[in-house]
Design a protein around this motif. Structure first.
Motif, short mmCIF file in Angstrom:
data_model
loop_
_atom_site.label_atom_id
_atom_site.label_comp_id
_atom_site.label_asym_id
_atom_site.label_seq_id
_atom_site.Cartn_x
_atom_site.Cartn_y
_atom_site.Cartn_z
N ARG A 45 8.13 8.27 6.95
CA ARG A 45 7.93 6.83 6.90
C ARG A 45 6.45 6.50 6.97
N ASP A 46 5.77 7.50 8.01
CA ASP A 46 4.37 7.15 8.13
C ASP A 46 3.52 7.24 6.93
N GLU B 165 4.13 4.36 4.68
CA GLU B 165 3.45 3.23 4.76
C GLU B 165 1.81 3.22 4.46
N LEU B 166 1.32 4.59 4.81
CA LEU B 166 -0.02 4.92 4.03
C LEU B 166 -0.27 4.58 2.55
N ALA C 189 1.59 2.57 0.97
CA ALA C 189 1.23 1.17 0.79
C ALA C 189 0.17 0.38 1.00
N ALA C 190 -0.64 1.07 1.99
CA ALA C 190 -1.90 0.58 2.53
C ALA C 190 -3.08 1.22 1.48
N HIS D 283 13.16 4.93 2.29
CA HIS D 283 11.77 4.27 2.78
C HIS D 283 11.30 3.39 1.54
N ARG E 80 10.05 0.40 -0.41
CA ARG E 80 9.58 -0.86 -0.35
C ARG E 80 9.40 -1.59 -1.56
#
Length: 297
Positions: free
Chosen positions: A159-160, A163-164, A166-167, A182, A184
């Motif tokens: 999950r981490d 998120e990276l 997505a960043a 996960h 998005r």
């Protein structure tokens, strides 16, 4: 930190009632249909479902919080260290199916123009994972490129890493079920057809009490599609040669982007473009490689 019960907690269901059978499963695995069928075949028996936050399934079995667990095996096992034969020295294991790996991409990344993303397309991308997890890519990179890699940012879970992505800090290659777990709206995933598949197995200790062993064997029969009136057989032997072979129908749903029959493509093509056609737009001139940047890093 994971919100897990203490090491001496007995296997129990969500109501706290002591379970006849407790089955754990690592993130992304979806065994609900098998739980339903087992309960339907065993009225009056209590089955506890134990979803795990990480892949630390050994702790779950060792502490007695679960009698069996759905686990992912390494895509590239090391003989004598984490291969199936070594696993079976301590546990009983039935390999069930294999998951395809996918690359998770920002929705506006140029690689989304492809239906499938071969490993060669990832050579110059920043991947948010250890090189050993995708040796197919590592073999294609020069020593200079490897030496220039920046240290990975701190990540506890998949999950981490998502998120990276997505960043805009890089990409990550994971089993398809984890990409779906996960998901998005600002991310998509594409199958990596020449990456090794990831086996999923049902694992349980060799020293279970006889009653639990029989219940686990019955659950194995459900997972493998064994009929209610068929013989459940004796407990699974420790020898790898005598273990059950993988079930052909237990695999996860296929991605619309993957080819029928599971065969790798001769070459990836742009999504929506006719076969044999040249790339256009962001893909560069006919017959050429893409021009410009490689998307967000």
């Amino acid at each position: 930190m994971d919100d897990a019960p203490g090491p001496h907690d007995p296997a129990a269901d969500e109501t706290g009632e002591t379970a006849d059978l407790a089955v754990a499963f690592v993130p992304g695995v979806m065994p609900g249909k098998w739980f339903f069928r087992w309960r339907d075949r065993n009225p009056g028996r209590v089955l506890a479902e134990r979803p795990l936050e990480t892949d630390a399934w050994q702790e779950e079995l060792g502490a007695g919080r679960a009698h069996a667990c759905f686990v992912r095996l390494p895509a590239h096992p090391r003989p004598g260290v984490d291969d199936l034969a070594t696993l079976r020295e301590e546990y009983r294991a039935v390999e069930l199916y294999a998951e395809q790996q996918v690359v998770v991409l920002p929705r506006d990344h140029e690689l989304t123009l492809l239906d499938e993303v071969p490993v060669a397309e990832l050579v110059d991308e920043v991947l948010l994972q250890e090189p050993a997890t995708l040796p197919e890519r590592h073999r294609l990179r020069s020593p200079e490129a490897v030496a220039a890699d920046a240290p990975l940012p701190p990540m506890r879970h998949v999950r981490d890493a998502v998120e990276l992505v997505a960043a805009g800090l890089g990409l990550v290659v994971v089993p398809m079920s984890l990409a779906r777990l996960h998901h998005r709206k600002d991310l998509v995933h594409r199958v990596v057809p020449d990456a090794a598949t990831v086996p999923v197995a049902l694992v349980w200790p060799q020293d279970l009490p006889e009653e639990q062993e029989e219940l686990v064997q019955d659950f194995v029969g459900v997972v493998r599609g064994r009929g209610l009136n068929s013989s459940r057989g004796a407990p699974a032997p420790a020898s790898p040669a005598a273990e059950d072979r993988p079930a052909a129908t237990a695999g996860p749903a296929r991605s619309p982007s993957s080819r029928r029959g599971g065969q790798p493509p001769q070459g990836a093509r742009r999504a929506g473009a006719p076969r044999g056609g040249a790339r256009s737009g962001r893909g560069g001139p006919k017959g050429g490689r893409r021009s410009g940047g490689r998307g967000r890093r």
